[in-house]
Design an enzyme around this catalytic site. Sequence first.
Site, short mmCIF file in Angstrom:
data_model
loop_
_atom_site.label_atom_id
_atom_site.label_comp_id
_atom_site.label_asym_id
_atom_site.label_seq_id
_atom_site.Cartn_x
_atom_site.Cartn_y
_atom_site.Cartn_z
N THR A 1 35.10 42.64 27.89
CA THR A 1 34.59 43.79 27.13
C THR A 1 35.26 45.02 27.74
O THR A 1 35.66 44.99 28.90
CB THR A 1 33.06 43.88 27.22
N GLY B 1 34.45 48.05 28.94
CA GLY B 1 33.98 48.66 30.19
C GLY B 1 34.17 47.74 31.38
O GLY B 1 34.58 48.17 32.46
N CYS B 2 33.88 46.47 31.17
CA CYS B 2 33.97 45.50 32.27
C CYS B 2 35.43 45.27 32.66
O CYS B 2 35.74 45.06 33.84
CB CYS B 2 33.32 44.19 31.86
N THR B 3 36.30 45.32 31.70
CA THR B 3 37.72 45.16 32.00
C THR B 3 38.20 46.36 32.82
O THR B 3 38.92 46.21 33.80
CB THR B 3 38.53 45.03 30.71
N ALA C 1 36.77 45.94 36.34
CA ALA C 1 37.44 44.89 37.12
C ALA C 1 38.83 45.35 37.55
O ALA C 1 39.25 45.13 38.68
CB ALA C 1 37.53 43.60 36.30
#
Lengths: 308, 214
Positions: free
Chosen positions: B106, B108-110, B113
């Site tokens: 997703t 934001g998570c990418t 990370a």
Amino acid sequence: MPTLLHPKYPYLGLGCHFRRNTCGLPRIAARVYCSTPSTALDEPPPPPRLPTSPPLVATTRRASSAPLLDDPSLRSTWSHRAWVAAGCTSVLVSLAKSAIESHTWFEPLVAGLIGYVLADLGSGVYHWAIDNYGDASSPVFGSQIEAFQGHHKWPWTITKRQFANNLYALARAVSFVVLPIDLGVNDPVVHGFVGVCSGCIMFSQQFHAWAHGTKSRLPPLVVALQDAGVLVSRAHHAAHHRPPYNNNYCIVSGAWNKFLDRNKVFETLEMVLFFRFGVRPRSWSEPNSEWTEQVDNPTPLQVTLTQT
Amino acid sequence: MASISLPKHTLSSVFPPTNPKNPSCQILPILSSASQSQFYGVKLSTRSYSLSIPSSSFSRSSIFAKVSKGDVPPSFTLKDQDGKNVSLSKFKGKPVVVYFYPADETPGCTKQACAFRDSYEKFKKAGAEVVGISGDDVASHKGFAKKYRLPFTLLSDEGNRIRKEWGVPADLFGTLPGRQTYVLDKKGVVQLIYNNQFQPEKHIDETLKLLQSL
């Protein structure tokens, strides 16, 4: 006789395409058809030419499925014109009903302003939904989704669509919604809102087409309205056509774009829909052929050179 | 074409479990003013507990304590992206950054990370380990880590059991799994809790700031 197009982006030959210009317009490869000048009998004789290689007229044809400039799909039909006429009539009747009582002009005017503002928001929400979800086979909206995807592949096409061809789909929707209101409601404030909102929505495709135009080719009034922020600007809309294709969705004035993008409203909605229904929006995926603007690939082009 | 895939984690698994067999089981929320999740950065530093107290001694108790600053969080063992079991206790003796994120792949998570990846050397310099936890399965973590060349451990918290145990709050009235990062010191004590759903890169800045002061 083929005519000259896109003089700023002449297609010079195989392997030639241009980087984005300073306005941030997407990379395009325009096709150029050079016209050979015809001389009338009573015109003075041309000055003597220096010995050079004979000029060549190049006609190129795109081998992909992009619409050609004379493609019938870009032309208006009588059906398109009828729908636009119906839409315009509905909107004009609504506006007329809002102005019918002159002593109450202020409230309908404020309602109209609210309609203009909300039309921009509505255009963004609809555009976001159509760009990210569903496909050509989706019920009701399938053809719209396909059209929007085609627009991302060939953004320039919208500037070549004839007026009614560009607007008829929205005009049809506006007709169905506004006509009953015209017939059933007499409140000038309601009509102030409905008339302006529906008019802006119906003409949003024209504003959109203007946002894809070049400054030199647009009417000065349109350029002035774009610069003033009344209509969506060319620069702002160009940002929507660049990766990651997830911003600047509003296409009436574009006034909502900054707020919606800064506050990640659409990203929030996408996350909610993903966790609620498991549906990923298209903008989360790597740009692929569905999004990426198609630039002319020199290899499959057919180039016919004729000597003048 | 938009892809349709059911998320491995369901919304219901994000919420604390209820005990239908024991309706008299009460949940007493004792929350501090700073404990609610917000979008734009909340550092939690006060103690707060949510306890469920069973009324019958024969009923199964479902006690869970929300992890706060100063706590030693309950240990866990989860599978990493290679399918190996990893325990939190493995990292004892060095600072650990444990970040809970909504889901792989997703936006934001990418971003988060990749931001951890890009600053990983700074975390290593501080002697810290980075561990990401979400409800995705091992295969999803493996693909995510490979695609973005993530050098740290991703743990699969299927069913969001650890997320619930640690009390990571959900966002937007429970519709989104929260994005919360814990920094544990060498003794395994929580020194920082940072919550920010829509500014994921800030998690890196805040955690590095603390690590450099430890």
